[in-house]
Motif scaffolding. Structure first.
Motif, mmCIF file in Angstrom:
data_model
loop_
_atom_site.group_PDB
_atom_site.id
_atom_site.type_symbol
_atom_site.label_atom_id
_atom_site.label_comp_id
_atom_site.label_asym_id
_atom_site.label_seq_id
_atom_site.Cartn_x
_atom_site.Cartn_y
_atom_site.Cartn_z
ATOM 1 N N UNK B 7 12.802 -11.990 3.533
ATOM 2 C CA UNK B 7 12.599 -13.220 4.313
ATOM 3 C C UNK B 7 12.825 -14.447 3.427
ATOM 4 N N UNK B 8 12.226 -14.422 2.226
ATOM 5 C CA UNK B 8 12.444 -15.534 1.289
ATOM 6 C C UNK B 8 13.931 -15.693 0.982
ATOM 7 N N UNK B 14 20.051 -19.227 3.837
ATOM 8 C CA UNK B 14 20.404 -20.171 4.902
ATOM 9 C C UNK B 14 20.666 -21.545 4.316
ATOM 10 N N UNK B 15 19.829 -21.926 3.343
ATOM 11 C CA UNK B 15 20.036 -23.227 2.699
ATOM 12 C C UNK B 15 21.369 -23.245 1.957
ATOM 13 N N UNK B 16 21.705 -22.141 1.281
ATOM 14 C CA UNK B 16 23.006 -22.049 0.610
ATOM 15 C C UNK B 16 24.136 -22.101 1.626
ATOM 16 N N UNK B 222 25.972 -25.694 -6.772
ATOM 17 C CA UNK B 222 26.688 -24.713 -7.595
ATOM 18 C C UNK B 222 26.472 -23.304 -7.048
ATOM 19 N N UNK B 223 25.234 -23.036 -6.637
ATOM 20 C CA UNK B 223 24.928 -21.731 -6.029
ATOM 21 C C UNK B 223 25.706 -21.539 -4.735
ATOM 22 N N UNK B 246 23.870 -13.880 -1.298
ATOM 23 C CA UNK B 246 23.467 -14.416 -2.598
ATOM 24 C C UNK B 246 21.977 -14.755 -2.586
ATOM 25 N N UNK B 247 21.520 -15.362 -1.491
ATOM 26 C CA UNK B 247 20.104 -15.691 -1.376
ATOM 27 C C UNK B 247 19.230 -14.456 -1.472
#
Lengths: 333, 290, 256
Positions: B7-8, B14-16, B222-223, B246-247
């Motif tokens: 979940x984290x 999602x932010x990425x 960058x991420x 990636x997250x």
């Protein structure tokens, strides 16, 4: 004959500039001059890679850092003398450069840029996290002062003499390389890889070698930096430092070797001169980069020689650098 | 533990993703790279934050402000850094956007100070508890908004005239030109879309971490670029998938291996993906013809 | 004497057959024309000889040795040099530098010697300079020596590309549609240039759309269609070959 006279004139100017710090004889001036010298070597080597060979290496500061850490550890923890550590750290960085080149061969353009940025980032993260080796975020203190054949270098003036010699050697090496058939081969790779291959250039081999030699000089300057400041930390070699180097070569002119010397000099000295601006410095620095690229697409050297040329021939040749005016910005935007 | 990490990771992903699709749009259409996307994210966040504070907690208007400011900044970036250099080396736009990113950070620092500003409302008050997994309201909100925006982007790209023109332009810019597509406008639309997503993302990220500061866009962009490359630059679905994975990878690496090595692991995986398939997992190769 | 020999060369592109079991013998000192309608596979075959593409099957002999495993740039070292249909010059190079570039494989000074500007580099560079100017004079481009190649006329760019290839001292020169985009008089000068090159004993393979040119200079012609060799012979034989007339030209005869 004219060419010869011009060359002598340039040499006189160079000698004059080099001797300025001796005339002023001030510790702070020597310090700025030494830092300029370090960046001159870095930006010349980046220019050979990015400007002449067209390899989008966006992580040059990592090589700088590898040289610095290698040299610091070799002298501090293994007790090697400076000269040995200096050369070994250059060679070690060249070796890492070769290792990076092998995967980099598969990447082109922006993908190479992203890959090398990741490399820079990984280097910084590792140097922050491998605390037992690198001292972590706090960095490595107490790096021994260099001694060259028994002579301890402690005075800023001595560092200045040393770095000036190093800059001159670096310039000569890269200048010779570029003038030779190998330099032509590198530039042909930048211009058109397929055509370069079709005339016999072994692209793989050249790319590896150019990574190695530019990493070698970046490593040398890293080593010098470490022993000069006697303290290094990961933030000295961050991605933003790679971007600074790119700004230096853009200012001097992409693919212009003497330009890199001028560009590095200016971008080290200018922020020092404008120290009184404090918080506005960064803002101005950023805008300067924008304006350089928009207004001086050939860099400052290209612009000046364009102006001189215009005066001599008093006619606008096709392909000469664009005029320096507000209209050009508006036009370009 | 595992579901919690996932979940984290999905929230982080999602932010990425909202930034990554922007990178993918821009890189895909122009084959060039932008370095000021993180700063567009940051000014979107700041304009949203200060609108919300000024209006006493109006979130929708905050989002609207983030959209307007970041979209305008994106269009301006395209004008200054990309349009003059179309069909030239990607180096000049890269350098200009580096300069823009430095000055935008400095400008915001001068205007608002270097200190980290918290989000003035407690967004984690609501919690959903499923077994031993805790999902906070803001996580639901971040994931929800991202999914909504992704669906809208997908519909825009696949079912509108502009979307068709966008896809045509990223296939072959010269051909699109010949076909009578106004490529200038299409590229501006791409920047506008990429930037408004970044702006909303900035506000979401600021609220999620309750931290607004001038350099807030540096690491995350960058991420996101890494995520976009991971999934395949030029492909929207690829960028989304890459960013989300990636997250999750980062979150799992932080939970199971070591928090301080999660970034190293993320970048190393990216390099390996680049080596195995330089165009990313879902990207298409552009072949050079002899 | 045979200079190059293609044996059973095949090429697939993802399951689609571009070339099927092509045999071809290139004689030393000849001009070998390669013709065929669009999509016949001539460019593919050409790229296999130059080393830009790998063949899927078969073998390629040059001076008796198999060279199929050699890279493009290694073949240049053996004396197989090509030009490009859409002219590939180096945008930032001067005309003189282009020709100097042609000497790349013929020079031997290594990196260390170049970096230190040792005697052999010095000697080699002045030799390259001298020879390059000589060659430019020979092809009639010496007055443009210091100009940027991109400012040359189209015809002169072609000429320069061929000069660059000649600087590499080819045994086998591969010309990819050298007449493409040239006007009538430029084609005439090109023809002369090809004859001169031939007179120096350089073997030429010529891929060309301009029938007149191919028929006029080639002493051996191979005709490809749909990835297969349908005919081979002298210009006269090809001109009167019924299969060629039917397959390649539809109806009627070849006009010359």
């Amino acid at each position: 004959m004219i060419r010869n006279r011009k060359y002598i004139l340039l040499q006189i100017i160079a000698v004059a500039i080099i001797s300025v710090p001796f005339i002023l004889d001030d510790k702070y001036i020597f310090h700025i001059a030494v830092m300029s010298g370090i960046y001159m070597i870095l930006s010349m080597s980046l220019n050979v890679q990015l400007g002449f060979t067209g390899l989008f290496s966006f992580g040059h500061a990592a090589f700088y850092g590898i040289g610095a850490y290698a040299s610091a550890l070799l002298t501090r923890d293994l007790g090697l003398p400076f000269v040995a550590a200096f050369i070994l750290s250059g060679l070690f960085t060249a070796f890492i450069g070769t290792l990076i080149a092998l995967p980099a061969l598969r990447l082109k353009g922006i993908f190479l840029a992203i890959g090398t940025m990741c490399f820079n980032e990984i280097f910084c993260l590792l140097s922050t996290n491998l605390e037992s080796l690198t001292g972590g975020p706090a960095g490595l203190p107490d790096i021994p002062v260099p001694s060259v054949f028994g002579l301890e270098i402690t005075q800023p003036k001595d560092y200045y003499i040393l770095i000036t010699l190093l800059v001159l050697v670096t310039y000569k090496v890269f200048d010779n390389l570029i003038k030779s058939r190998h330099g032509r081969a590198l530039t042909s790779i930048r211009d058109d890889e397929i055509a370069a291959r079709a005339i016999g250039v072994n692209i793989t081999n050249y790319k590896i070698k150019v990574f190695a030699i530019t990493a070698f000089f970046a490593g040398l300057s890293g080593s010098f930096f470490a022993h000069y400041l006697s303290y290094i930390s990961p933030s000295n070699f961050a991605l933003s430092e790679s971007f600074n180097l790119m700004a230096m070569i853009a200012l001097g002119g992409i693919g212009n070797l003497p330009g890199s010397i001028v560009g590095a000099g200016i971008l080290v000295i200018i922020p020092e001169v404008f120290r009184f601006l404090q918080d506005y410095r960064e803002l101005i620095y950023g805008l300067t980069i924008v304006l350089i690229v928009l207004l001086l697409p050939q860099g400052i050297i290209g612009w000046i020689s364009g102006l001189l040329h215009r005066q001599q021939t008093s006619q606008d040749l096709a392909g000469s650098p664009k005029k320096f005016s507000v209209e050009t910005i508006l036009h370009r935007i | 533990m595992l579901t919690q990490q996932i979940i984290n990771g999905l929230t982080l992903g999602s932010l990425y993703a909202l930034l990554a699709v922007g990178f993918s749009l821009i890189c895909g259409i122009l084959n060039m790279i932008t370095f000021s996307h993180g700063e567009i994210f940051m000014i979107g966040a700041f304009s949203g934050l200060y609108t919300i504070i000024a209006l006493g907690g109006n979130l929708p208007l905050g989002l609207a402000a983030a959209v307007v400011v970041s979209a305008a900044a994106g269009i301006l970036t395209e004008r200054i850094a990309f349009r003059p250099f179309r069909n030239e080396s990607p180096l000049s736009p890269a350098l200009i956007t580096i300069g823009l990113s430095i000055s935008l950070q400095a400008g915001i620092l001068l205007l608002f100070g270097a200190d980290t500003k918290p989000f003035p409302y407690n967004v984690s008050a609501h919690k959903f508890i499923l077994g031993n997994t805790v999902i906070s309201g803001i996580e639901v909100f971040v994931i929800g908004i991202s999914i909504l925006l992704m669906i809208m982007l997908h519909l825009f790209i696949h079912y509108t005239r502009w979307g068709l023109a966008l896809r045509a332009t990223s296939q072959r810019i010269e051909a699109a030109d010949i076909m009578g597509i106004s490529t200038n406008r299409i590229i501006a639309i791409a920047f506008c879309t990429a930037s408004l997503l970044a702006g909303i993302d900035g506000l979401l990220a600021g609220a999620y971490y309750s931290a607004f500061y001038p350099r807030m866009g540096v690491a995350i962009s960058l991420k996101a670029l890494a995520g976009a490359t991971f999934g395949g630059i030029g492909s929207i679905q690829g960028a989304m998938a890459g960013a989300l994975s990636l997250g999750v990878i980062e979150s799992l690496a932080a939970g199971y291996i070591s928090a301080s090595y999660r970034d190293v692991i993320a970048f190393t995986i990216l390099i390996f993906v680049l080596l195995i398939k330089p165009s990313g997992l879902l990207g298409q190769m552009r072949e050079e013809k002899v | 004497m045979v200079l190059a020999e293609l044996k059973n060369i095949s090429k697939d592109f993802g399951g689609i057959t571009a070339l099927k079991e092509i045999d071809m013998v290139v004689r030393q000192g000849g001009i070998h024309g390669l013709i065929g309608p669009n999509g016949a596979g001539k460019t593919t075959l050409f790229n296999i000889i130059s080393g830009n593409y790998d063949a899927t099957g078969g073998d390629l002999l040059f001076e008796g040795n198999s060279i199929l495993k050699l890279r493009n740039d290694e073949r240049v070292g053996l004396g197989i040099v090509r030009t490009f249909q859409n002219i590939r010059l180096f945008p930032s190079f001067s005309v003189l530098d282009h020709v100097k570039m042609g000497f790349h494989r013929r020079a031997s000074a290594n990196w260390l010697s170049s970096i230190l500007w040792l005697n052999n580099t010095k000697k080699e560079e002045s030799w390259i300079e001298e020879e390059s100017r000589h060659l430019l004079k020979k092809v009639g481009l010496e007055s443009f020596a210091q100009q940027q190649a991109k400012n040359l006329s189209y015809g002169n760019q072609r000429r320069l590309e061929i000069a660059r290839a000649l600087a590499a001292k080819p045994k086998l020169l591969l010309l990819d549609e050298p007449a493409a985009g040239l006007n009538e008089s430029e084609v005439r000068t090109l023809l002369e240039q090809i004859r001169e090159i031939h007179a120096e004993g350089i073997t030429i393979i010529l891929v060309e759309h301009d029938m007149n040119l191919v028929m006029e200079v080639s002493d051996q012609i191979t005709v490809l269609s749909h990835g297969q060799k349908i005919a081979e012979g002298s210009a006269n034989e090809i001109r009167n070959n019924p299969i060629v007339i039917r397959e390649y030209l539809g109806t009627g005869k070849i006009e010359c």
